[in-house]
Design an enzyme around this catalytic site. Sequence first.
Site, PDB file in Angstrom:
ATOM      1  N   GLY A 245      64.452 -11.880  62.488  1.00  0.00           N
ATOM      2  CA  GLY A 245      64.463 -11.846  63.885  1.00  0.00           C
ATOM      3  C   GLY A 245      65.036 -10.425  64.306  1.00  0.00           C
ATOM      4  O   GLY A 245      65.059  -9.627  63.442  1.00  0.00           O
TER       5      GLY A 245
ATOM      6  N   CYS B  78      64.560  -5.214  65.725  1.00  0.00           N
ATOM      7  CA  CYS B  78      63.423  -4.346  65.117  1.00  0.00           C
ATOM      8  C   CYS B  78      62.383  -4.834  64.675  1.00  0.00           C
ATOM      9  O   CYS B  78      60.994  -5.046  65.365  1.00  0.00           O
ATOM     10  CB  CYS B  78      64.037  -3.581  64.124  1.00  0.00           C
ATOM     11  SG  CYS B  78      65.136  -2.305  64.526  1.00  0.00           S
TER      12      CYS B  78
ATOM     13  N   LYS C  61      59.935  -6.818  67.399  1.00  0.00           N
ATOM     14  CA  LYS C  61      59.343  -5.823  68.389  1.00  0.00           C
ATOM     15  C   LYS C  61      58.462  -4.813  67.887  1.00  0.00           C
ATOM     16  O   LYS C  61      57.355  -4.501  68.354  1.00  0.00           O
ATOM     17  CB  LYS C  61      60.666  -4.941  68.942  1.00  0.00           C
ATOM     18  CG  LYS C  61      60.279  -4.014  69.947  1.00  0.00           C
ATOM     19  CD  LYS C  61      61.521  -3.432  70.699  1.00  0.00           C
ATOM     20  CE  LYS C  61      62.321  -2.690  69.812  1.00  0.00           C
ATOM     21  NZ  LYS C  61      61.818  -1.364  69.451  1.00  0.00           N
TER      22      LYS C  61
END
Length: 461
Positions: A274, A277, A280
């Site tokens: 999660g 970084c 995305k």
Amino acid sequence: MKVCVIGTGYVGLVTGVCLAHIGHDVMCIDNNTAKIEQMQAEIAPIFEPGLEEIMRSAMKAGRLQFSTDLGQGVTHGEILFIAVGTPALPNGESDTRFVEAVARGIGQHLNGGYKVIVNKSTVPIGSGDWVRRIVLDGVAERQQQITGFDVVSNPEFLREGSAVYDTFNPDRIVLGSDSKRAIARMQSLYQPLLDRTFAQDQTLPPVPVVVTDLTSAEMIKYAANAFLATKISFINEVANICDRVGADVTQVAHGIGLDSRIGNKFLQAGMGWGGSCFPKDVSALIHTANDYGYKTELLNAAVKTNQTQKLLAVEKLQQVLKILKGKTIGLLGLTFKPNTDDLRDAPALELIEALTRLGAKVKAYDPIVTELDHVQLAETPEQLAEGCDAIVLVTDWKEFRDLDYTALAHRMEFALMIDGRNFLDPDQLTEAGFTYVGIGRPNHSFLKPKVVTPQVQITAA
């Protein structure tokens, strides 16, 4: 050197503070007045080990200041870092509105003197030329002659929770530009880091500098994070196979990690990745590939595996407790990793949503997080354990290894521990009275050698 860092989020603040610490004159700019006032009062707005201490030291030395005035920052800096957020849009594309606004603002305030404009934000591939055009658009609005500027891509590779360490001990520094002048400026800026002047181990060789074109530098950032995310998804998939065949993924990971071609980092099976970084950047790379007509089968599979892994703890709870409706589940840790206060894309959030939907009552304890909607937060691990039917270790905070688990077990309705990070000692938990369930780890009692009592053979007389 005089440096301006625009954006005081995670990357911007760490970059600005560390550059000031190694001797540069740094001005950090942000349009959030309350945040700037907080930093001017020597209080860091994020939790990162060691950051606030060196921030205060640099401010006292007169090398670090904070302002909301972009024009002042552009005038101050020879090197201008763009370090604003690029959050993911619902379709996976990066939201570059803040980068665009900053680039236009830089152009509107450029005056005499050569400037190096650095993309520190993780921006879509091809953004270097785009930023150059936006800056020129801002310049054109003023109809004023400027000396000149160059754009450099300088991606960051900081790990939340150890960002200060990573800044002073980098594996490499990547600089993307077609301008030798700009590259030379950036190498001068980073020279104390390249020489390992501030490194923990100063006997190591100089830090490698990777000089590329703009596009390749941008791709290096995305490719690095996508590879690490895929590596985690891979070991999690192996862990799920281990669960079914009776192997121990911790031993498997150790065995394959000794292969120098593989390495032992990012082979810790658990509840998935999660943070700000990996989700995305993987999504952005997939979106870029789609724009160019390429389907990323491997990256799509890594994302799918990760989504499944985030909810694996629910399946393990159901295997032991069966019906979760009416049960009380405690979450030990909330942040996506230890030593940070970051909840962005944390597996805990999806776990909370799933457990609540199934009718369970959710409690949580985290050393840093003190507020979270729709969840009862405990002040201590002991308070968390009170009345719980199970505890799920979500974040492997170091302090969780040394808790009094016997005391916790006595406070629970049913002492079940789902170790979502394979962080705890199964023997210790079992001795404390817990039923221990890990990720990709068989019941450890099966691994103990069985004591066989020899049978006495009776021979007839």
